[in-house]
Design a protein around this motif. Structure first.
Motif, PDB file in Angstrom:
ATOM      1  N   GLU A 117      19.610   7.632  42.251  1.00  0.00           N
ATOM      2  CA  GLU A 117      19.983   6.664  41.212  1.00  0.00           C
ATOM      3  C   GLU A 117      21.275   7.040  40.499  1.00  0.00           C
ATOM      4  O   GLU A 117      21.885   6.208  39.826  1.00  0.00           O
ATOM      5  N   THR A 118      21.727   8.286  40.670  1.00  0.00           N
ATOM      6  CA  THR A 118      22.968   8.714  40.029  1.00  0.00           C
ATOM      7  C   THR A 118      24.130   8.845  41.005  1.00  0.00           C
ATOM      8  O   THR A 118      25.246   9.185  40.593  1.00  0.00           O
ATOM      9  N   GLY A 119      23.889   8.608  42.287  1.00  0.00           N
ATOM     10  CA  GLY A 119      24.952   8.728  43.282  1.00  0.00           C
ATOM     11  C   GLY A 119      24.462   9.418  44.536  1.00  0.00           C
ATOM     12  O   GLY A 119      23.288   9.798  44.647  1.00  0.00           O
ATOM     13  N   LEU A 120      25.354   9.604  45.488  1.00  0.00           N
ATOM     14  CA  LEU A 120      24.985  10.218  46.758  1.00  0.00           C
ATOM     15  C   LEU A 120      24.898  11.738  46.640  1.00  0.00           C
ATOM     16  O   LEU A 120      25.758  12.380  46.038  1.00  0.00           O
ATOM     17  N   ASP A 121      23.844  12.291  47.241  1.00  0.00           N
ATOM     18  CA  ASP A 121      23.688  13.735  47.390  1.00  0.00           C
ATOM     19  C   ASP A 121      24.131  14.069  48.811  1.00  0.00           C
ATOM     20  O   ASP A 121      23.451  13.707  49.778  1.00  0.00           O
ATOM     21  N   ILE A 122      25.256  14.756  48.960  1.00  0.00           N
ATOM     22  CA  ILE A 122      25.906  14.971  50.258  1.00  0.00           C
ATOM     23  C   ILE A 122      25.841  16.450  50.621  1.00  0.00           C
ATOM     24  O   ILE A 122      26.299  17.298  49.853  1.00  0.00           O
ATOM     25  N   SER A 123      25.288  16.745  51.802  1.00  0.00           N
ATOM     26  CA  SER A 123      25.141  18.136  52.238  1.00  0.00           C
ATOM     27  C   SER A 123      25.748  18.314  53.624  1.00  0.00           C
ATOM     28  O   SER A 123      25.263  17.748  54.608  1.00  0.00           O
ATOM     29  N   PHE A 124      26.809  19.118  53.717  1.00  0.00           N
ATOM     30  CA  PHE A 124      27.435  19.455  54.995  1.00  0.00           C
ATOM     31  C   PHE A 124      26.764  20.688  55.597  1.00  0.00           C
ATOM     32  O   PHE A 124      26.389  21.620  54.873  1.00  0.00           O
ATOM     33  N   SER A 125      26.670  20.707  56.911  1.00  0.00           N
ATOM     34  CA  SER A 125      26.206  21.899  57.622  1.00  0.00           C
ATOM     35  C   SER A 125      26.948  22.010  58.948  1.00  0.00           C
ATOM     36  O   SER A 125      27.396  21.010  59.503  1.00  0.00           O
TER      37      SER A 125
END
Length: 417
Positions: free
Chosen positions: A188-196
């Motif tokens: 609800e506050t924006g995208l949670d982006i995780s690179f691996s």
């Protein structure tokens, strides 16, 4: 590979058409029962060259990247866009029914709880730096080829619209041509982006990524492996009125509609329970809802997920007591003596299922169990264990939160006979 004409007899569990030939079954993606197709055959696999006689129920795909003639290649995200809606629903129900039948379980299978286009809030993209720039999309079936995505009808609009931002960040952080992955969750506050899978970026690249993430609208957090690079605002989810701040790359249900439907089934079945054990609890998808009426003991191996659950409970008034325990339920399932104090149990394990825990539950006196699974095969195996321990399966409900894919969730409700 020689061209061959075959007739499709049925759909397989992965959504492929199956042709029965003298040389054994041939699996043909994007083919439908009753169709006659010309294929290029490679042992037990066929690639459609042309559809000679199409099924009357063949649908026009919604996405340009779907099928053997998909733009930029064949995207592996969907398998069933060409299937008529009634047949599609029947296919999903049959996945669950067939798994139960294989384990000798005869119980009611409820109608499919549906999802639809534009609802998926979680996805994992494949990426790679090329001479032309960043290639970002989904891999082709059984291949490492990445199909560059120009549209995706299953993703939520807010997630899809941020693809240029993902490419921008990838262009900053990716310093070589090695493949990498990006897990994205819409909150609800924006995208949670995780690179691996990326080589450790230089300080210059890291600072550039921070500036970009702070500038681009709609990004809540940027993570590289287990390290938070920048967090302009904490990613937040609402679970039945309780705000939860999930840890990076944590598991969340794919669609809100499916989550709400599964939770409603679980809560209805466990209604009146005073004390509930939530096993494989994650950050509280079921625990936070159950805690409105019952004391809950949440058991999970992921320490960060438990910390998120604990923080959510401590900052929400009106809930019953929620205790947490970090425990590997595959190696150390709760034993019958530890289950004595609970009126009910809900468990939602990974695809491998909960065999070890089911064996201990089967020996317990817990009166009601809700079993949630994303794998009908391991669910049916675990239900058989519980049945042999004296439980009765009252119903199984298929839940479709992986639209146009061959995957289906299910919720099974059991009582001690």
């Amino acid at each position: 590979m020689a061209a061959e004409t075959v007739t499709i007899a049925k759909l397989g569990s992965q959504g492929d058409g199956i042709a029965e030939t003298t040389g054994g079954p041939v699996f043909v993606p994007f083919a439908l029962p009753g169709e006659t197709v010309m294929i290029a055959r490679d042992k037990g696999h066929g690639t459609i060259l042309s559809v000679l006689q199409a099924s009357a129920k063949r649908e026009q795909p919604s996405c340009r990247h779907f099928g053997p003639d998909g733009k930029n290649g064949t995207c592996g995200g969907c398998a069933l866009q060409h299937v008529a809606e009634d047949d599609y629903r029947a296919f999903k129900v049959a996945l669950v029914q067939d798994a139960l039948t294989q384990h000798g379980i005869d119980c009611p299978v409820e109608p499919l709880v549906t999802s639809g286009p534009g609802e998926r809030r979680r996805a994992t993209f494949a990426g790679r730096r090329t001479e032309e720039g960043i290639l970002l999309g989904f891999s082709s079936p059984s291949s490492h080829h990445i199909v560059s995505i120009e549209e995706c009808p299953v993703l939520s609009p807010a997630l899809f619209e941020r693809l240029p931002a993902l490419k921008l960040l990838a262009g900053i952080l990716a310093s070589n041509s090695d493949p990498f992955r990006i897990a994205v969750l819409e909150t609800e506050t924006g995208l949670d982006i995780s690179f691996s899978g990326l080589k450790t970026p230089s300080e210059k690249r890291r600072q550039a990524a921070i500036r970009a993430a702070m500038t681009v609208k709609g990004i809540a957090r940027l993570t590289l492996d287990d390290e938070i690079i920048v967090e302009p605002v904490k990613p937040a989810l609402q679970i039945d009125g309780t705000k939860v701040f999930p840890p990076p790359a944590s598991f969340a249900q794919t669609t809100e509609r499916a989550e709400d439907a599964m939770a409603a089934l679980v809560l209805s079945h466990l209604k009146g329970a005073k004390s509930v054990a939530d096993l494989f609890s994650g950050f509280g998808t079921f625990a936070l809802r159950l805690a409105r009426k019952a004391q809950v003991h949440a058991v999970e191996f992921d320490q960060k997920a438990l910390e998120a659950l604990d923080y959510a409970v401590r900052n929400r008034q009106g809930l019953k007591a929620v205790s947490i325990e970090r425990r590997d339920l595959f190696r150390r399932p709760l034993l019958p003596r530890e289950l004595k104090g609970f009126d009910a149990v809900v468990f939602d394990p990974p695809r491998a299922g909960a065999k070890e825990q089911a064996e201990e539950l089967a020996r317990s006196k817990v009166s009601r169990i809700a079993a949630v699974s994303c794998n009908p095969a391991t669910l049916a195996r675990d239900l058989r264990i519980l049945i042999e321990g004296g439980y009765r399966v009252e119903s199984v409900t298929p839940v479709d939160q992986f639209y146009w894919s061959p995957h289906v969730e299910a919720v099974a409700l059991l009582k001690k006979a």
